[in-house]
Motif scaffolding. Structure first.
Motif, PDB file in Angstrom:
ATOM      1  N   ILE A  51      10.457   9.687   3.418  1.00 57.01           N
ATOM      2  CA  ILE A  51      10.470   9.333   1.991  1.00 57.01           C
ATOM      3  C   ILE A  51       9.280  10.029   1.331  1.00 57.01           C
ATOM      4  O   ILE A  51       8.163   9.953   1.847  1.00 57.01           O
ATOM      5  CB  ILE A  51      10.309   7.794   1.799  1.00 57.01           C
ATOM      6  CG1 ILE A  51      11.097   6.992   2.822  1.00 57.01           C
ATOM      7  CG2 ILE A  51      10.594   7.381   0.362  1.00 57.01           C
ATOM      8  CD1 ILE A  51      12.549   6.850   2.591  1.00 57.01           C
ATOM      9  N   LYS A  52       9.533  10.683   0.206  1.00 58.74           N
ATOM     10  CA  LYS A  52       8.451  11.421  -0.464  1.00 58.74           C
ATOM     11  C   LYS A  52       7.793  10.566  -1.549  1.00 58.74           C
ATOM     12  O   LYS A  52       8.456   9.712  -2.151  1.00 58.74           O
ATOM     13  CB  LYS A  52       9.017  12.675  -1.123  1.00 58.74           C
ATOM     14  CG  LYS A  52       9.513  13.695  -0.120  1.00 58.74           C
ATOM     15  CD  LYS A  52       9.859  15.001  -0.846  1.00 58.74           C
ATOM     16  CE  LYS A  52      10.817  15.806  -0.002  1.00 58.74           C
ATOM     17  NZ  LYS A  52      11.953  16.323  -0.752  1.00 58.74           N
ATOM     18  N   PRO A  53       6.506  10.830  -1.824  1.00 56.68           N
ATOM     19  CA  PRO A  53       5.827  10.072  -2.873  1.00 56.68           C
ATOM     20  C   PRO A  53       6.610  10.178  -4.186  1.00 56.68           C
ATOM     21  O   PRO A  53       7.106  11.245  -4.522  1.00 56.68           O
ATOM     22  CB  PRO A  53       4.466  10.764  -3.017  1.00 56.68           C
ATOM     23  CG  PRO A  53       4.273  11.532  -1.756  1.00 56.68           C
ATOM     24  CD  PRO A  53       5.629  11.848  -1.212  1.00 56.68           C
ATOM     25  N   ALA A  74       7.813   4.815  -3.754  1.00 57.24           N
ATOM     26  CA  ALA A  74       6.872   5.233  -2.704  1.00 57.24           C
ATOM     27  C   ALA A  74       5.614   5.819  -3.332  1.00 57.24           C
ATOM     28  O   ALA A  74       5.692   6.610  -4.265  1.00 57.24           O
ATOM     29  CB  ALA A  74       7.538   6.248  -1.789  1.00 57.24           C
ATOM     30  N   LYS A  75       4.458   5.378  -2.825  1.00 54.61           N
ATOM     31  CA  LYS A  75       3.182   5.880  -3.333  1.00 54.61           C
ATOM     32  C   LYS A  75       2.718   7.068  -2.516  1.00 54.61           C
ATOM     33  O   LYS A  75       1.997   7.927  -2.996  1.00 54.61           O
ATOM     34  CB  LYS A  75       2.102   4.801  -3.126  1.00 54.61           C
ATOM     35  CG  LYS A  75       2.018   3.736  -4.129  1.00 54.61           C
ATOM     36  CD  LYS A  75       0.709   3.014  -3.784  1.00 54.61           C
ATOM     37  CE  LYS A  75       0.451   1.796  -4.551  1.00 54.61           C
ATOM     38  NZ  LYS A  75      -0.715   1.062  -4.159  1.00 54.61           N
ATOM     39  N   THR A  76       3.055   7.017  -1.223  1.00 52.46           N
ATOM     40  CA  THR A  76       2.600   8.049  -0.293  1.00 52.46           C
ATOM     41  C   THR A  76       3.830   8.499   0.507  1.00 52.46           C
ATOM     42  O   THR A  76       4.915   7.957   0.324  1.00 52.46           O
ATOM     43  CB  THR A  76       1.592   7.454   0.714  1.00 52.46           C
ATOM     44  OG1 THR A  76       2.265   6.409   1.429  1.00 52.46           O
ATOM     45  CG2 THR A  76       0.371   6.884   0.043  1.00 52.46           C
ATOM     46  N   ASP A  77       3.643   9.459   1.397  1.00 47.49           N
ATOM     47  CA  ASP A  77       4.728   9.805   2.314  1.00 47.49           C
ATOM     48  C   ASP A  77       4.995   8.583   3.183  1.00 47.49           C
ATOM     49  O   ASP A  77       4.062   7.861   3.552  1.00 47.49           O
ATOM     50  CB  ASP A  77       4.304  10.970   3.218  1.00 47.49           C
ATOM     51  CG  ASP A  77       4.285  12.279   2.444  1.00 47.49           C
ATOM     52  OD1 ASP A  77       5.348  12.683   1.944  1.00 47.49           O
ATOM     53  OD2 ASP A  77       3.192  12.879   2.338  1.00 47.49           O
ATOM     54  N   ASP A 105       0.820  -1.207   0.000  1.00 44.71           N
ATOM     55  CA  ASP A 105       0.000   0.000   0.000  1.00 44.71           C
ATOM     56  C   ASP A 105       0.857   1.263   0.000  1.00 44.71           C
ATOM     57  O   ASP A 105       0.421   2.307  -0.458  1.00 44.71           O
ATOM     58  CB  ASP A 105      -0.937   0.007   1.213  1.00 44.71           C
ATOM     59  CG  ASP A 105      -1.902  -1.170   1.164  1.00 44.71           C
ATOM     60  OD1 ASP A 105      -2.280  -1.549   0.030  1.00 44.71           O
ATOM     61  OD2 ASP A 105      -2.228  -1.723   2.229  1.00 44.71           O
ATOM     62  N   VAL A 106       2.049   1.141   0.529  1.00 41.19           N
ATOM     63  CA  VAL A 106       2.943   2.304   0.584  1.00 41.19           C
ATOM     64  C   VAL A 106       4.004   2.252  -0.524  1.00 41.19           C
ATOM     65  O   VAL A 106       4.343   3.278  -1.110  1.00 41.19           O
ATOM     66  CB  VAL A 106       3.627   2.389   1.973  1.00 41.19           C
ATOM     67  CG1 VAL A 106       4.622   3.540   2.016  1.00 41.19           C
ATOM     68  CG2 VAL A 106       2.574   2.551   3.078  1.00 41.19           C
ATOM     69  N   PHE A 107       4.487   1.050  -0.822  1.00 40.45           N
ATOM     70  CA  PHE A 107       5.584   0.936  -1.793  1.00 40.45           C
ATOM     71  C   PHE A 107       5.110   0.183  -3.038  1.00 40.45           C
ATOM     72  O   PHE A 107       4.819  -1.009  -2.979  1.00 40.45           O
ATOM     73  CB  PHE A 107       6.792   0.247  -1.156  1.00 40.45           C
ATOM     74  CG  PHE A 107       7.316   0.998   0.044  1.00 40.45           C
ATOM     75  CD1 PHE A 107       8.047   2.175  -0.125  1.00 40.45           C
ATOM     76  CD2 PHE A 107       7.034   0.574   1.335  1.00 40.45           C
ATOM     77  CE1 PHE A 107       8.507   2.888   0.976  1.00 40.45           C
ATOM     78  CE2 PHE A 107       7.495   1.280   2.442  1.00 40.45           C
ATOM     79  CZ  PHE A 107       8.228   2.448   2.266  1.00 40.45           C
ATOM     80  N   SER A 108       5.052   0.917  -4.148  1.00 39.41           N
ATOM     81  CA  SER A 108       4.502   0.361  -5.381  1.00 39.41           C
ATOM     82  C   SER A 108       5.545  -0.422  -6.156  1.00 39.41           C
ATOM     83  O   SER A 108       6.740  -0.138  -6.101  1.00 39.41           O
ATOM     84  CB  SER A 108       3.997   1.519  -6.242  1.00 39.41           C
ATOM     85  OG  SER A 108       3.773   1.086  -7.562  1.00 39.41           O
ATOM     86  N   SER A 109       5.073  -1.415  -6.924  1.00 42.93           N
ATOM     87  CA  SER A 109       5.967  -2.169  -7.806  1.00 42.93           C
ATOM     88  C   SER A 109       6.019  -1.555  -9.199  1.00 42.93           C
ATOM     89  O   SER A 109       6.741  -2.047 -10.067  1.00 42.93           O
ATOM     90  CB  SER A 109       5.504  -3.622  -7.899  1.00 42.93           C
ATOM     91  OG  SER A 109       5.905  -4.315  -6.740  1.00 42.93           O
TER      92      SER A 109
END
Ligand code: HEM
Length: 372
Positions: free
Chosen positions: A276-278, A265-268, A39-43
């Motif tokens: 980590i920034k989106p 990263a998808k979100t903060d 949900d936070v780290f996209s592939s």
């Protein structure tokens, strides 16, 4: 890379590389979180369009649909059923060098084995295997020097185009005449799970080549390299081949074929007090996580009987390596047949170790050994 990882774990376990604009994480807990928190780290790491689409670079819900379809072709029962064929291929390769006192383990054994296995699994006719191997070699090979980059890309694009035409034909034929191979299984699965386009099928076949071949080659070579370094392991395995699966697991941890997994990263997000920034890329160093002294006792020792061994070499979470049971089986069979054949092995005199030139993969380009 292992002394660098150790230093980074101690001094700078979450590190922003200014030049690359990329975050790097080195501790087991952080790596585990980055690769599994979808949900936070996209592939979806690549922004540029690629000539084919791969499950590895998707997020839910697309990932869920693709994974459910392709998992039909990778059930434990199906994989176990391939055992006799994998053994026959391993034996055939060793027969070719029988009587020789030297071999290049990579060229003669660990490199051809996974390509031959995947060709067989996909149901590529024997007469096309040579051409298929040539295409695969081009698709997975990197440039040999920076001057060759454009030439390599052109050759690669050409090979992908030819492979695409070849697969379209194969897929058409199989739609008419379903068999027991993986492509046929995927076509059958469509009936229950909804249509898989020919493009998706093709993308999946290419993904298998890229995700499964060099990694498995490196696992087999890295295992033998560990035995060369520590002859007592070789002797123990000769006495008790039942320990081979443990040797495979410990090789995965000790010399992981894949060293790092990228996410975006998808979100903060916050890791170890850093923000980590989106949109930022985070490299999760599984090679370092596997040697984290907070997770493993004596991490720099190869321990045949290490238990538990929660290495992250096949990833974690929804993208956990689909081919893990196959890779484990191939490596087990390869090592069983190799150990049966030879009573002793040694590095060939004067041979300099030749590591693959990649930060993300770990393995050897060649491994010249004396065998008896
Ligand atoms: C995914 C490692 C062999 C097919 C992965 C991932 C890792 C990995 C670390 C996770 C990537 C991520 O989270 O982004 C390895 C290693 C292998 C190996 C170390 C050998 C020792 C294979 C084989 C196949 C295969 C033999 C198939 C023939 C795949 C596929 C995925 C994957 C399809 C994507 C799964 C998904 O996105 O849901 N592998 N792999 N791998 N692997 Fe493997």
């Amino acid at each position: 890379p292992y002394s660098w990882y150790k230093e980074m774990r101690a001094k700078s376990p979450v590190y922003f590389d200014q030049k690359q604009g990329v975050w790097n994480v080195f501790l087991y807990e952080d790596v585990n979180r980055v690769i599994s928190d979808k949900d936070v780290f996209s592939s979806k790491r690549f922004q540029q369009s690629r000539p084919f689409h791969s499950i590895i670079n998707t997020d839910p819900p697309e990932h869920t649909r693709l994974r459910s379809l392709v998992s039909h072709a990778f059930t434990p029962k199906m994989i176990a059923g391939w055992e006799p064929r994998i053994r026959a291929i391993a034996t055939e390769l060793l027969d070719k060098v029988s009587g020789q006192t030297h071999m290049d383990l990579v060229e003669d054994f660990s490199y051809p084995l996974p390509v031959m296995v995947i060709a067989e699994l996909l149901g590529i006719p024997t007469s096309d295997r040579k051409q298929f191997k040539e295409w695969s070699d081009i698709v997975v090979s990197g440039p040999s020097s920076t001057a060759d980059i454009q030439e390599t890309i052109d050759r690669r694009d050409k090979a992908i185009k030819e492979l695409m035409e070849y697969f379209s034909q194969i897929i058409e034929e199989k739609r008419k005449n379903l068999k027991e191979d993986m492509i046929s299984t995927l076509i059958k699965a469509e009936e229950n799970e909804g249509k898989l386009s020919s493009e998706e099928l093709f993308g999946f076949c290419i993904t298998l080549l890229i995700a499964g071949n060099e990694t498995t080659t490196n696992l087999i070579s890295n295992a033998v390299y560990c035995f060369l370094e520590n002859q007592t392991i070789w002797e123990e395995l000769k006495r008790d081949p039942g320990l081979i699966p443990h040797a495979v697991e410990e090789t995965l941890r000790y010399r992981s074929p894949v060293q790092a997994i990228p996410r975006r990263a998808k979100t903060d997000a916050e890791i170890g007090g850093f923000h980590i920034k989106p949109g930022q890329i985070v490299l999760a160093w599984i090679g370092s996580a596997n040697r984290d002294e907070q997770k493993f006792t004596d991490p720099d020792e190869f321990q045949l009987r290490r238990n538990p061994n929660p290495h992250l070499s096949f990833g974690k979470g929804i993208h956990f390596c689909l081919g893990a049971p196959l890779a484990r089986l191939e490596a087990k069979i390869a090592l069983e047949e190799f150990l049966k054949r030879y009573s002793s092995i040694a590095l060939k005199e004067g041979y300099q170790l030749d590591p693959v030139n990649s930060n993300l993969l770990y393995g050897l380009k060649s491994l010249h050994i004396a065998v008896s």
